[in-house]
Structures are given as C-alpha cells and as structure tokens.
Design a protein around this motif. Structure first.
Motif, PDB file in Angstrom:
ATOM      1  N   TRP A  88      17.569  -4.909   7.049  1.00 11.40           N
ATOM      2  CA  TRP A  88      16.334  -4.159   7.255  1.00 11.40           C
ATOM      3  C   TRP A  88      15.586  -4.526   8.527  1.00 11.40           C
ATOM      4  O   TRP A  88      14.641  -3.840   8.904  1.00 11.40           O
ATOM      5  CB  TRP A  88      15.412  -4.301   6.045  1.00 11.40           C
ATOM      6  CG  TRP A  88      14.925  -5.676   5.707  1.00 11.40           C
ATOM      7  CD1 TRP A  88      15.573  -6.621   4.988  1.00 11.40           C
ATOM      8  CD2 TRP A  88      13.664  -6.266   6.043  1.00 11.40           C
ATOM      9  NE1 TRP A  88      14.813  -7.758   4.864  1.00 11.40           N
ATOM     10  CE2 TRP A  88      13.628  -7.573   5.493  1.00 11.40           C
ATOM     11  CE3 TRP A  88      12.537  -5.808   6.745  1.00 11.40           C
ATOM     12  CZ2 TRP A  88      12.537  -8.424   5.623  1.00 11.40           C
ATOM     13  CZ3 TRP A  88      11.440  -6.663   6.867  1.00 11.40           C
ATOM     14  CH2 TRP A  88      11.450  -7.945   6.317  1.00 11.40           C
ATOM     15  N   LYS A 147       2.421  -0.834   1.452  1.00 13.62           N
ATOM     16  CA  LYS A 147       3.770  -0.448   1.873  1.00 13.62           C
ATOM     17  C   LYS A 147       3.918  -0.390   3.387  1.00 13.62           C
ATOM     18  O   LYS A 147       4.959  -0.006   3.900  1.00 13.62           O
ATOM     19  CB  LYS A 147       4.141   0.889   1.246  1.00 13.62           C
ATOM     20  CG  LYS A 147       4.218   0.827  -0.275  1.00 13.62           C
ATOM     21  CD  LYS A 147       4.699   2.122  -0.871  1.00 13.62           C
ATOM     22  CE  LYS A 147       4.841   1.992  -2.393  1.00 13.62           C
ATOM     23  NZ  LYS A 147       5.330   3.232  -3.020  1.00 13.62           N
ATOM     24  N   GLY A 148       2.899  -0.737   4.125  1.00 11.18           N
ATOM     25  CA  GLY A 148       2.933  -0.766   5.576  1.00 11.18           C
ATOM     26  C   GLY A 148       1.691  -1.484   6.050  1.00 11.18           C
ATOM     27  O   GLY A 148       0.859  -1.927   5.242  1.00 11.18           O
ATOM     28  N   VAL A 177       7.805  -4.997   9.453  1.00 12.52           N
ATOM     29  CA  VAL A 177       8.386  -4.152  10.496  1.00 12.52           C
ATOM     30  C   VAL A 177       7.308  -3.618  11.436  1.00 12.52           C
ATOM     31  O   VAL A 177       7.469  -3.627  12.661  1.00 12.52           O
ATOM     32  CB  VAL A 177       9.179  -2.987   9.864  1.00 12.52           C
ATOM     33  CG1 VAL A 177       9.602  -1.984  10.937  1.00 12.52           C
ATOM     34  CG2 VAL A 177      10.402  -3.508   9.123  1.00 12.52           C
ATOM     35  N   ASP A 178       6.195  -3.173  10.876  1.00  9.51           N
ATOM     36  CA  ASP A 178       5.110  -2.639  11.702  1.00  9.51           C
ATOM     37  C   ASP A 178       4.586  -3.684  12.683  1.00  9.51           C
ATOM     38  O   ASP A 178       4.366  -3.394  13.871  1.00  9.51           O
ATOM     39  CB  ASP A 178       3.953  -2.152  10.811  1.00  9.51           C
ATOM     40  CG  ASP A 178       4.248  -0.843  10.109  1.00  9.51           C
ATOM     41  OD1 ASP A 178       5.207  -0.172  10.515  1.00  9.51           O
ATOM     42  OD2 ASP A 178       3.514  -0.499   9.157  1.00  9.51           O
ATOM     43  N   LYS A 195      11.215  -5.215  -0.985  1.00  6.08           N
ATOM     44  CA  LYS A 195      11.508  -3.980  -0.264  1.00  6.08           C
ATOM     45  C   LYS A 195      10.268  -3.127  -0.060  1.00  6.08           C
ATOM     46  O   LYS A 195      10.065  -2.534   1.004  1.00  6.08           O
ATOM     47  CB  LYS A 195      12.575  -3.184  -1.027  1.00  6.08           C
ATOM     48  CG  LYS A 195      13.075  -1.963  -0.268  1.00  6.08           C
ATOM     49  CD  LYS A 195      14.252  -1.317  -0.992  1.00  6.08           C
ATOM     50  CE  LYS A 195      14.784  -0.132  -0.190  1.00  6.08           C
ATOM     51  NZ  LYS A 195      15.945   0.498  -0.878  1.00  6.08           N
ATOM     52  N   GLN A 231       8.334  -4.493   2.984  1.00  6.59           N
ATOM     53  CA  GLN A 231       9.039  -4.805   4.225  1.00  6.59           C
ATOM     54  C   GLN A 231       8.467  -4.066   5.431  1.00  6.59           C
ATOM     55  O   GLN A 231       8.495  -4.576   6.558  1.00  6.59           O
ATOM     56  CB  GLN A 231      10.527  -4.503   4.073  1.00  6.59           C
ATOM     57  CG  GLN A 231      11.240  -5.487   3.158  1.00  6.59           C
ATOM     58  CD  GLN A 231      12.681  -5.113   2.872  1.00  6.59           C
ATOM     59  OE1 GLN A 231      13.162  -4.046   3.291  1.00  6.59           O
ATOM     60  NE2 GLN A 231      13.381  -5.976   2.146  1.00  6.59           N
ATOM     61  N   LEU A 232       7.924  -2.880   5.206  1.00  9.99           N
ATOM     62  CA  LEU A 232       7.382  -2.103   6.315  1.00  9.99           C
ATOM     63  C   LEU A 232       6.179  -2.808   6.953  1.00  9.99           C
ATOM     64  O   LEU A 232       5.894  -2.593   8.135  1.00  9.99           O
ATOM     65  CB  LEU A 232       6.990  -0.695   5.849  1.00  9.99           C
ATOM     66  CG  LEU A 232       6.613   0.307   6.952  1.00  9.99           C
ATOM     67  CD1 LEU A 232       7.732   0.424   7.975  1.00  9.99           C
ATOM     68  CD2 LEU A 232       6.285   1.671   6.346  1.00  9.99           C
TER      69      LEU A 232
END
Length: 347
Positions: A130, A50-51, A98-99, A91, A94-95
């Motif tokens: 996002w 998730k990241g 983003v990270d 979804k 997605q982090l």
C-alpha cells in the motif's frame, strides 16, 4: 546512528523483531526533536478517519490545510515526520499516512523534511503493497534493531544478576531473552528455573503466573479480565476500549492491571488500552485459545484485521508443538472463505 542515517537519507525505517526496542529508538529521536518545538507524530493505534481530512477533524486540526500545518511545524519545531508501527496501520486508516507522505514527498517546499518509521521484520512486504508507489521515488534506508549483543547483555546482567543465566544461556534462549521487552517480562515475573525456548514459552509462563506473579483466585480473575479486555481491544484496534463494553468484574481490576503496567488509562474512568502491543497480542492469544475450535469466528467477528496475524502465528506455534489440532486446523482455515493471510499465518 539514527541521526547519521537521517542526514544521508529522506526516509529511515527502524526494523526489528517484536520486543526488540524499535519504538524506544524512535521515541528517543522524537524526544530529542521535541526540545526544539512541535513534532508531527503518528501512531498506528491512535488514528481516526479514512484520510487526513477525517483525522484532522477528529483531532481539532481541520482549520489548517495539511501543507500549511507542515510548514508551521517545520518552521517552529521539527522537520521530521515520525510514524510508530507503520506496518500495523489498519486498512481504513492507511490513507491518513498516504496523504501526509505524498504531501511531503511530492512538494519541493518539503525537501528538507525527513521521515522515520518503525516496523516489524515481517511487516515490510505488506507495507510495500500500500505504500510502494508513494515511496518508490525516494531513498529508503534501514536501521536494524537487533537483540542485545554480548556487551549489552553483560551490562544488563550486572543490573539484573538473576537474568545472567538466561542472557548467556543456550542460543535459542538468548534469542528470546535478549530482546529488551522480553527481558523486562522475565524480570517482572521472576525467572527462577524457567528457561524459555520460544516466545510461546514466555507468554505461557507470564499467563500461568497470573500475568505478573499473582496466584490462585487473583490470578484467575486477572486472566479473565485480560481476555475480556483483549477481545474488546481487537474490535477497537485504533481506539481505546470503553468501560461500557467491560463487565463490572473486569472494571474492578483495572487499577490493579494499570499499576502493573499491563493497561493504561486513556480517559480516566471512561477508557483504557493495553500498555504495549505485545501485551495485547498475548492477551488476544488467550482470547482465541478460549474459543477453542471456534477461534476463526472470533477473527471474523473482529473484521479480520491484518494486525492480528502474529497472534495466529503464535497460536499455530503452540498447537504445532503442544496441541493436537495443527494439521486438522489447516484445511479448516483454507476452506473458511476468509482471507488467505490466515492460512499463511498458520503455516
């Protein structure tokens, strides 16, 4: 052309319709960069966690901080981040993207880094939802990957003369056939007198011909196997389909399907996935068709992944033109208490 855009901008998005060759353009640049050393490459259907921290653990990278890893990659190889299918990142993953983007865009240590991402024409607006804040402070330019022009179509026709009538046919036909992936499908299935006017025409012809020129019982067995694999893949969008979730009859056809380029082995004897996202979407189209009026339940059971919206669009196109339930289905979707994107996709 991509190289020139990278010189002028920090972020280049490669945009085009499904089957237009966006991933090929990205891959060509990536392979060129690989000649110099390691490259950081993220693909929408190969993300875990998730990241970044979760992704790093699942890929054996947790011993090094993200910033340190980027410094090392940039020093020994490429200072370009490649992301294939950025608009189809689920979804829950997605982090991860983003990270990485925040680390590159918010630190002066990575001013020399570039970002190349591929996405479909219809993926731009969801992407802003996002990533808008992350990308707001950087310059973004677009490389449009269009269908083959007349000169390119002529070159293909010289190599594949049986496609000439399609490549230079009616405008509606050219719009489909001049997308490289669709031309490949027509070449593999044999065009004959077939004259596709839409992608739905193409996928139905592909299906009726036993997904690459099979017939009779063999075609039926291949179709049922792809429905089974498609349903399983929809529940594992970012992962491979494990054999344990497939029936013996589907497993028995895997080598046959792999030889035709429909699926590929991830871990031989254990898992597979579709060889191209469009092949998955066409198979999922028939998964939904197989459910009849209960196809919405299949979407719900899959977790309503936004990435399958295009399959609903294709199903709607088929029903609007050839079926009898388009107008009846619209209020059913609207009243289903599911995400509004399914109503938009049907419309």
């Amino acid at each position: 052309k991509l190289g020139g855009l990278l010189t002028a901008s920090k972020f280049v998005q490669i945009k085009g319709l499904p089957g237009s060759g966006k991933s090929v353009v990205l891959r060509q640049q990536l392979e060129s960069e690989l000649k110099r050393g390691p490259v950081l490459f993220l693909k929408s259907d190969r993300l875990d966690g998730k990241g970044w921290s979760g992704f790093a653990v699942s890929n054996g990278l947790s011993a090094t901080a993200l910033a340190d890893l980027l410094v090392e990659i940039g020093a020994t190889g490429s200072s370009t981040l490649f992301i294939d299918g950025i608009d189809r990142v689920e979804k829950e993953h997605q982090l991860i993207v983003v990270d990485v983007l925040r680390t590159i865009l918010q630190s002066p240590h990575f001013d020399n880094w570039k970002i190349v991402a591929s996405l479909r024409d219809t993926g731009i607006e969801p992407l802003r939802n996002w990533l808008g804040e992350v990308l707001g402070a950087t310059s973004v330019v677009t490389l449009d990957v269009d269908a083959l022009d007349d000169d390119e179509a002529e070159e293909l026709a010289k190599v594949k003369p049986h496609l000439r009538g399609l490549l230079f046919g009616a405008p509606s036909m050219r719009e489909i056939v001049r997308r490289p992936f669709f031309a490949k499908i027509l070449d593999q299935t044999g065009s004959g007198d077939f004259r596709p006017q839409s992608e739905v025409d193409l996928l139905e012809n592909w299906w009726l011909r036993g997904v690459y020129n099979a017939d009779g019982q063999q075609a039926l067995e291949r179709q049922r196997a792809l429905i089974e694999i498609g349903a399983a893949q929809a529940r594992h969008l970012s992962q491979a389909v494990p054999f344990r979730e497939l029936s013996p009859s589907a497993i028995a056809l895997i080598e046959n399907l792999a030889a035709d380029g429909l699926v590929r082995h991830v871990r031989r004897g254990h898992s597979i996935r579709f060889a191209h996202d469009i092949l998955f979407e066409w198979s999922l189209f028939h998964v939904l068709a197989d459910k009849g009026e209960k196809w919405l339940e299949e979407i719900r059971d899959c977790g309503e992944p936004p990435a399958v919206a295009r399959v609903v669009e294709l199903l709607a196109q088929y029903e609007y033109r050839d079926g009898e339930s388009w107008s009846k289905t619209l209020p059913v979707i609207a009243a289903s208490r599911m995400r509004s994107q399914w109503t938009r996709a049907w419309l």
